[in-house]
Scaffold this active site. Structure first.
Site, PDB file in Angstrom:
ATOM      1  CE1 TYR A  52      -3.363   2.888   0.604  1.00 39.69           C
ATOM      2  CE2 TYR A  52      -1.915   3.508   2.422  1.00 39.69           C
ATOM      3  CZ  TYR A  52      -2.963   3.800   1.561  1.00 39.69           C
ATOM      4  OH  TYR A  52      -3.589   5.008   1.651  1.00 39.69           O
ATOM      5  CG  HIS A  82      -4.267  14.029  -1.046  1.00 47.18           C
ATOM      6  ND1 HIS A  82      -4.454  13.407  -2.260  1.00 47.18           N
ATOM      7  CD2 HIS A  82      -4.526  13.075  -0.103  1.00 47.18           C
ATOM      8  CE1 HIS A  82      -4.810  12.147  -2.059  1.00 47.18           C
ATOM      9  NE2 HIS A  82      -4.872  11.929  -0.761  1.00 47.18           N
ATOM     10  CG  ASN A 194      -1.005   8.694   5.976  1.00 48.85           C
ATOM     11  OD1 ASN A 194      -1.867   9.074   6.767  1.00 48.85           O
ATOM     12  ND2 ASN A 194      -1.121   7.573   5.283  1.00 48.85           N
ATOM     13  CE1 TYR A 277     -19.606  29.730  46.722  1.00 48.92           C
ATOM     14  CE2 TYR A 277     -20.499  28.648  44.765  1.00 48.92           C
ATOM     15  CZ  TYR A 277     -20.491  28.821  46.142  1.00 48.92           C
ATOM     16  OH  TYR A 277     -21.366  28.114  46.922  1.00 48.92           O
ATOM     17  NE  ARG A 280     -16.195  31.540  49.516  1.00 53.57           N
ATOM     18  CZ  ARG A 280     -17.390  30.996  49.765  1.00 53.57           C
ATOM     19  NH1 ARG A 280     -17.461  29.770  50.282  1.00 53.57           N
ATOM     20  NH2 ARG A 280     -18.504  31.646  49.515  1.00 53.57           N
ATOM     21  CG  PHE A 326      -3.538   7.516   9.555  1.00 51.04           C
ATOM     22  CD1 PHE A 326      -4.901   7.531   9.814  1.00 51.04           C
ATOM     23  CD2 PHE A 326      -3.019   6.429   8.887  1.00 51.04           C
ATOM     24  CE1 PHE A 326      -5.733   6.500   9.429  1.00 51.04           C
ATOM     25  CE2 PHE A 326      -3.855   5.380   8.479  1.00 51.04           C
ATOM     26  CZ  PHE A 326      -5.212   5.419   8.749  1.00 51.04           C
ATOM     27  CD  GLU A 411      -9.198   7.506   4.209  1.00 51.97           C
ATOM     28  OE1 GLU A 411      -9.541   8.705   4.317  1.00 51.97           O
ATOM     29  OE2 GLU A 411      -8.222   7.140   3.524  1.00 51.97           O
TER      30      GLU A 411
END
Length: 498
Positions: A52, A82, A194, A277, A280, A326, A411
């Site tokens: 791959y 990409h 990646n 608060y 404090r 990844f 994915e």
């Protein structure tokens, strides 16, 4: 010089690179593993083994075999296709950290990339060449594909960079540096994109800013305590030790140290029995944020030194495994947690601002105005703080609880970690503005009380801050004061009193 080993990069190293322009190199101990993993990729190509990302397509195209003559074109096409990011560009410091972190991951020797390609990333780091990387478009798995594609394009002479204060083509910058574009070989494009470096770099910068702001927040809160004649007993060590959280104990100790010898604090029963608060419970609330910061720091340091691409090469190529390092889920959760914790730091600050300006809650001039009625004083500053903390409540919605399938459902679960990191950074920016407003109001309150009565350490802060924002004697365009104080807080090194 900082030498990358892939396992020892620290937050202090990152600070040195982005704040002091420290130069970066590759530790010689990494060279053998880098060369061996590269040789393994070359053997895979020569033997025509199907692996791959080396001689297959990507994502849903993982079953498409690529001819041996096309494996180099495959890598170039990967970067170009990409690079789909949109929106404003990442700031230069984040882009620089992205390159640093990607190089650190690659020197581990699991990625099959040539030494020259890693070195080119560091050439850009050392020369302050910043690839133009849009902030939006990453799902956070398979890593930060779109941002890292933009980051890598200038290595091959594509895309744009910011260099010497100008935006220019990558080719122009390479010519100025007397460097030639790199011709990517098998797997190298995939090794460059990646990973989780966009979300992690954003997270690292966010953490550095958050840590500094958290220290400054305590000092500003101490000035507010003086402006409101707060009860010091609430910070007694015994109270905080009794609960047991070390971060709460440490926060209370720092507040006590800031207020040592103050004549503006009170004892319980002297003017009132208890404070609200927001005064404090400063150690309890701020301390909880410190707990979160420690968690976030731990996850960032691990991820900064992680191998996050796919596939990874082991045993000199005898074992090449496609996995999921990844996937940004660890950083996604950490960034959501960071955003929530810092939003809370802003929430309690806004409540202290309200107590400083509201005449029903103190004995100071209404809205700290020099002429109440004729002049509005700090009235609208509280509005701004309220708007910022309200915006933070929407930004703090966890990004990591969302997932949209991609690549034809190959994915099918993603982290949205980069969205979470960007939101955390925006929350921190908003909170810094809130603390700038609290500082301005707290200084006005202590001015009315008598600055000569302040503790030595808070008085020092007061004097430094007064150089940025003068006393309010008349209404003026307060946005400039807020901006000036915010910029000062961002640039000032926080005093880290442990």
């Amino acid at each position: 010089m900082i030498y990358l080993t892939g396992s020892a990069l620290s937050l202090a190293n990152v600070k040195a690179v982005i704040q002091e322009n420290e130069q970066v190199g590759i530790d010689p101990s990494c060279l053998d593993s880098i060369h061996n993993s590269r040789a393994a990729v070359e053997r895979i190509v020569a033997d025509q083994r199907i692996v791959y990302g080396i001689n297959t397509g990507f994502g849903k195209f993982s079953d498409v075999r690529i001819r041996q003559n096309d494996v180099e074109e495959l890598q170039r096409n990967l970067l170009l296709s990409h690079a789909c990011g949109v929106g404003p560009l990442f700031p230069e410091d984040i882009t620089k950290v992205m390159m640093l972190l990607r190089a650190n991951a690659l020197v581990k020797g699991y990625s099959g990339i040539r030494l020259d390609v890693i070195q080119r990333l560091l050439d850009f780091v050392n020369a302050d060449v910043y690839p133009c990387v849009p902030q939006q478009g990453s799902l956070g798995a398979s890593g930060d594909l779109a941002p890292l594609a933009h980051l890598a394009l200038p290595l091959i002479g594509e895309g744009e960079v910011r260099y010497q204060g100008k935006k220019m083509s990558a080719l122009e910058a390479l010519q100025l540096l007397q460097l030639a574009p790199i011709m990517l070989q098998a797997k190298e494009g995939l090794a460059l994109i990646n990973g989780t470096q966009a979300m992690t770099a954003t997270g690292v910068v966010a953490y550095i800013e958050a840590e500094q702001l958290a220290f400054q927040a305590e000092k500003i809160a101490a000035v507010t305590i003086e402006g409101l004649e707060g009860i010091i007993d609430a910070f007694d060590e015994d109270i905080h030790v009794a609960r047991g959280y070390p971060e709460q104990v440490a926060c209370a100790a720092r507040i006590r140290a800031y207020l040592t010898d103050s004549q503006l604090t009170t004892k319980q029963g002297e003017k009132r029995v208890q404070d609200a608060y927001s005064l404090r419970c400063i150690p309890q609330v701020h301390g909880a944020t410190w707990q979160t910061l420690q968690y976030v720091e731990d996850k960032l340091v691990i991820e900064m030194n992680a191998a996050t691409d796919n596939p990874l090469i082991f045993d000199e190529g005898e074992k090449v495994i496609s996995g999921g390092n990844f996937h940004g889920q660890p950083i996604a959760l950490a960034m959501d947690f960071l955003g929530i914790a810092m939003a809370e730091l802003g929430n309690i600050s806004e409540r202290r601002i309200e107590r400083l300006v509201n005449p029903q809650l103190n004995d100071l001039p209404p809205f700290l105005s020099p002429q109440p009625g004729l002049q509005s004083g700090a009235m609208i500053m509280q509005y701004v703080a309220a708007a910022l903390v309200s915006e933070n409540k929407t930004l703090a919605h966890p990004a990591s609880v969302d997932s949209i399938p991609s690549s034809a459902n190959q994915e099918d679960h993603v982290s949205m970690g980069t969205i979470g990191a960007r939101h955390a950074l925006q929350i921190i920016s908003n909170v810094r503005n809130v603390y700038a407003i609290e500082a301005i109001c707290a200084m006005e309150a202590t001015t009315y009380r008598g600055i000569e009565k302040m503790a030595p350490r808070t008085r020092q802060f007061f004097n430094e801050a007064r150089e940025i924002v003068p006393t309010i004697t008349n209404d003026r365009m307060f946005s400039k004061d807020i901006q000036g104080m915010t910029e000062w807080l961002r640039s000032k090194e926080a005093v880290k009193t442990k």
